[in-house]
Every structure is written in structure tokens, then in C-alpha cells.
Design a protein around this motif. Structure first.
Motif, PDB file in Angstrom:
ATOM      1  N   LEU A  56       0.825  -1.207   0.000  1.00  0.00           N
ATOM      2  CA  LEU A  56       0.000   0.000   0.000  1.00  0.00           C
ATOM      3  C   LEU A  56       0.855   1.251   0.000  1.00  0.00           C
ATOM      4  N   GLU A  57       1.928   1.227   0.805  1.00  0.00           N
ATOM      5  CA  GLU A  57       2.813   2.396   0.864  1.00  0.00           C
ATOM      6  C   GLU A  57       3.541   2.589  -0.460  1.00  0.00           C
TER       7      GLU A  57
ATOM      8  N   ASP B  78       2.395   1.661  -3.408  1.00  0.00           N
ATOM      9  CA  ASP B  78       1.415   2.151  -4.383  1.00  0.00           C
ATOM     10  C   ASP B  78       1.195   3.659  -4.231  1.00  0.00           C
ATOM     11  N   GLU B  79       1.157   4.120  -2.969  1.00  0.00           N
ATOM     12  CA  GLU B  79       0.965   5.550  -2.723  1.00  0.00           C
ATOM     13  C   GLU B  79       2.169   6.360  -3.174  1.00  0.00           C
ATOM     14  N   SER B  80       3.358   5.731  -3.118  1.00  0.00           N
ATOM     15  CA  SER B  80       4.595   6.455  -3.449  1.00  0.00           C
ATOM     16  C   SER B  80       5.006   6.301  -4.908  1.00  0.00           C
ATOM     17  N   SER B  81       4.232   5.514  -5.665  1.00  0.00           N
ATOM     18  CA  SER B  81       4.644   5.220  -7.049  1.00  0.00           C
ATOM     19  C   SER B  81       4.781   6.478  -7.893  1.00  0.00           C
TER      20      SER B  81
ATOM     21  N   SER C 296       5.931   9.289  -6.969  1.00  0.00           N
ATOM     22  CA  SER C 296       7.136  10.065  -6.643  1.00  0.00           C
ATOM     23  C   SER C 296       8.416   9.309  -6.974  1.00  0.00           C
TER      24      SER C 296
ATOM     25  N   ARG D 214       8.689   3.764  -5.672  1.00  0.00           N
ATOM     26  CA  ARG D 214       8.072   2.443  -5.626  1.00  0.00           C
ATOM     27  C   ARG D 214       9.149   1.363  -5.580  1.00  0.00           C
TER      28      ARG D 214
ATOM     29  N   SER E  88       9.331  -0.119   3.255  1.00  0.00           N
ATOM     30  CA  SER E  88       8.768   0.934   4.098  1.00  0.00           C
ATOM     31  C   SER E  88       9.541   1.059   5.401  1.00  0.00           C
TER      32      SER E  88
END
Length: 332
Positions: free
Chosen positions: A99-100, A102-105, A107, A110, A114
Motif C-alpha cells: 500500500l505504501e 502504491d501511494e509512493s509510485s 514520486s 516504488r 517501508s
């Protein structure tokens, strides 16, 4: 004696669930991506679990007359629970990582590990070492307890069907209560609810399920109903094929033959297609292992109000099944 033998069989099923979880891609990938983790631990744990699993058939028989063997089984059960808890946490960390990522992809970060999971690696390694030491100690007692590898013996219990063979069952109150559980509406968003009838062997769980299955009110309440007996030798492909055959019994008989030699992916996708949008009742009689976890994905597409009714001797099975109602304990 019968209860002790079933407890041993349940432990064997619990270990099989552990083997499945140890091989899960998300668990393996999560640990392999962490260079600071001692990856040999995972392999050693699996080897030790395989070793003690091979002794279970002999231990199940000897525990009846030897209390030290019974204690050995209890210690192994404790170790299995600890390992199961740890693997659950690893799977959760793997999901949080995804999930983290995917959220950072967006920037460009990815694929990185984490920060949260980095903190957990040392704790995971420490706990895995402790579990490995427990299992190694348990395995090393085999010579002292004279435990040997024995071939498994098929369960003497005969398969059941949905046909009722008794009259004057005398459990009208139990039937009314479980019937209400089958038909009641729920406020949550789930389309499928799992209900469990729990009790010792021979107390009448199967008969109660048969009476409910054949009740006219149940017949009218569901679009389709099927009965499946869960034997101790079930595997996930066999279970999916039997359920698929059961829920397609109104199709031409020749159609079920096309399920032969099909892989699990084909079977589960076919089952999903058949179940989608249908309000179903599926009875799983004699549920004793962790097979539902891998068997359940196609059932997520059923219509609201669908039910799975299981009969089992163990409360632990209801936890593995994720029952959505309080298990119904059938007393004497």
C-alpha cells in the motif's frame, strides 16, 4: 479416545496451513527483500515442521496411553499457534508495504522497503528464532518418546449426504434457533455469512444440518443449496471440484466430466462464474481443517443473504473459517 484422535488430525491440518503460509509469495518476497534478515531461518523452520509432522500419526495413537506424548502434542500445538501468529503479522506488513509503495509510485520511490517494516525485521527474526528453537526441541524428543514415522490411516467415518435418516430428532429448539440464523438479515456489507454448528462427535450436528437443509423454509429462501462432506484427505482442488459439481447439478450430467484434469485456477474461475449473483446455501459437513481459506475466493461474488453452514467438533475451525455469527454449540 475419539476426541484425542480428532485433535491430532486437527493439528496435522494446522501444520498444513503453516506450510501453505510459509510458501506464500507475499511472505517469501517480504523476507527476501530484507538483506538484514537471516533467510536460513525460514528454511530451517519449514524443515523442522515437516519433521514433526511426519511423527503425528504415531503420536496420535500413543498419546492415549502415554501422557508424555500427549504433552508433546500440546507443546507442538502451542508452537504452531505462535508460528501462525508471526506469519499473519508478516503478511500484514507485506500488505502495508504494498500500500505504501502504491501511494509512493508517483514520486518514483516504488519498490523501496517501508520504514515501518524495517523496524519490524529484527523483531520478526527474534521471534522466528524462538519458534525454531521450540520446534527443534520438540523434534529432538522423538527418540526419547520412541516416536516413528507411520503411514496415515484413512478416517473410518463414512461420508454423509443431505438425506435425513432419523425421525423424532427431538431438537426442535435447536433447529428453530439455527434456522433463524440462516434466514436473518444483516446490516453489514457482506453478502456471505458463515454459521457453525459445534459439538462433540455423535451428538447430532450432521442430523441437525440435514433437517435444516431439507426444511421447506430453507428451500424457498435460497436460489440454490448444496451439501458437501469434508473428508480428512481433502485438498483444495478436490474440494473446489466437488463444490463445483454440487452447485451445477441442474446442468447436463455430461458437463461435470469436463472438470477432470483441470487446474485450480480454471476450477475456481468456473465456480466464480456459476456462483455470481446467486443466493446460495452451502453445507460443509465435518469441517476440520484450514481448507476454507483457499477455497473461499469464488464465494465472494454470491448474492446478499448467502450462507455457509458448517458442522465441526472444534471452535478453532470456526476461527479459521471466519464465522460471522457466534458458533452454535450443540449440547447433550
Amino acid at each position: 479416545m475419539a476426541l484425542e484422535m480428532v485433535a491430532g488430525a486437527f493439528l496435522s491440518a494446522s501444520l498444513q496451513v503453516l506450510f501453505d503460509r510459509l510458501a506464500r509469495p507475499e511472505v517469501v518476497d517480504f523476507l527476501l527483500r530484507r538483506k538484514e534478515f537471516n533467510h536460513v531461518l525460514l528454511k530451517k523452520l519449514k524443515i523442522q515442521l515437516i519433521s514433526v509432522n511426519a511423527l503425528l500419526n504415531d503420536a496420535e495413537e500413543k498419546q492415549i496411553t502415554d501422557p508424555t506424548v500427549k504433552e508433546w502434542l500440546e507443546e507442538l500445538e502451542d508452537a504452531a499457534y505462535y508460528a501462525d501468529d508471526l506469519l499473519d503479522e508478516i503478511a500484514t506488513d507485506a500488505l502495508l508495504d504494498k500500500l505504501e509503495a502504491d501511494e509512493s509510485s508517483g514520486s518514483g520511490t516504488r519498490g523501496k522497503v517501508s520504514k515501518n517494516s524495517k523496524k519490524n525485521v529484527s523483531g520478526i527474526e527474534k521471534r522466528m528464532k524462538e519458534i525454531l528453537e521450540m520446534v527443534e526441541f520438540i523434534a529432538n524428543q522423538k527418540d526419547l518418546l520412541e516416536l516413528k514415522v507411520k503411514e496415515s490411516v484413512a478416517s473410518p467415518r463414512q461420508p454423509t449426504t443431505s438425506l435425513v435418516h432419523v425421525s423424532g430428532y427431538g431438537r426442535d429448539e435447536d433447529k428453530v434457533k439455527v434456522l433463524k440464523m440462516l434466514r436473518e438479515e444483516h446490516d453489514d456489507s457482506s453478502n456471505l455469512h458463515v454459521i457453525a454448528i459445534v459439538g462433540m462427535g455423535g451428538i447430532g450436528k450432521t442430523t441437525l444440518a440435514q433437517l435444516l437443509y431439507n426444511d421447506d423454509r430453507v428451500e424457498k429462501h435460497f436460489d440454490h443449496k448444496s451439501w458437501v462432506y469434508i473428508s480428512e484427505r481433502f485438498d483444495i482442488s478436490m474440494a473446489t471440484k466437488i463444490v463445483l459439481t454440487a452447485v451445477t447439478d441442474d446442468y447436463p450430467a455430461s458437463q461435470s466430466s469436463c472438470y477432470d484434469n483441470k487446474d485450480l485456477d480454471w476450477l475456481q474461475n468456473k465456480l466464480k462464474k456459476v456462483l455470481t449473483g446467486k443466493k446460495i446455501l452451502l453445507v460443509l459437513d465435518n469441517m476440520w481443517n484450514g481448507i476454507w481459506e483457499h477455497m473461499s475466493p469464488p464465494f465472494k461474488h454470491v448474492a446478499r443473504g448467502s450462507r455457509i453452514l458448517i458442522t465441526t467438533r472444534h471452535d478453532d475451525v470456526t476461527k479459521m473459517m471466519g464465522t460471522t455469527s457466534t458458533p452454535y454449540h450443540l449440547g447433550s
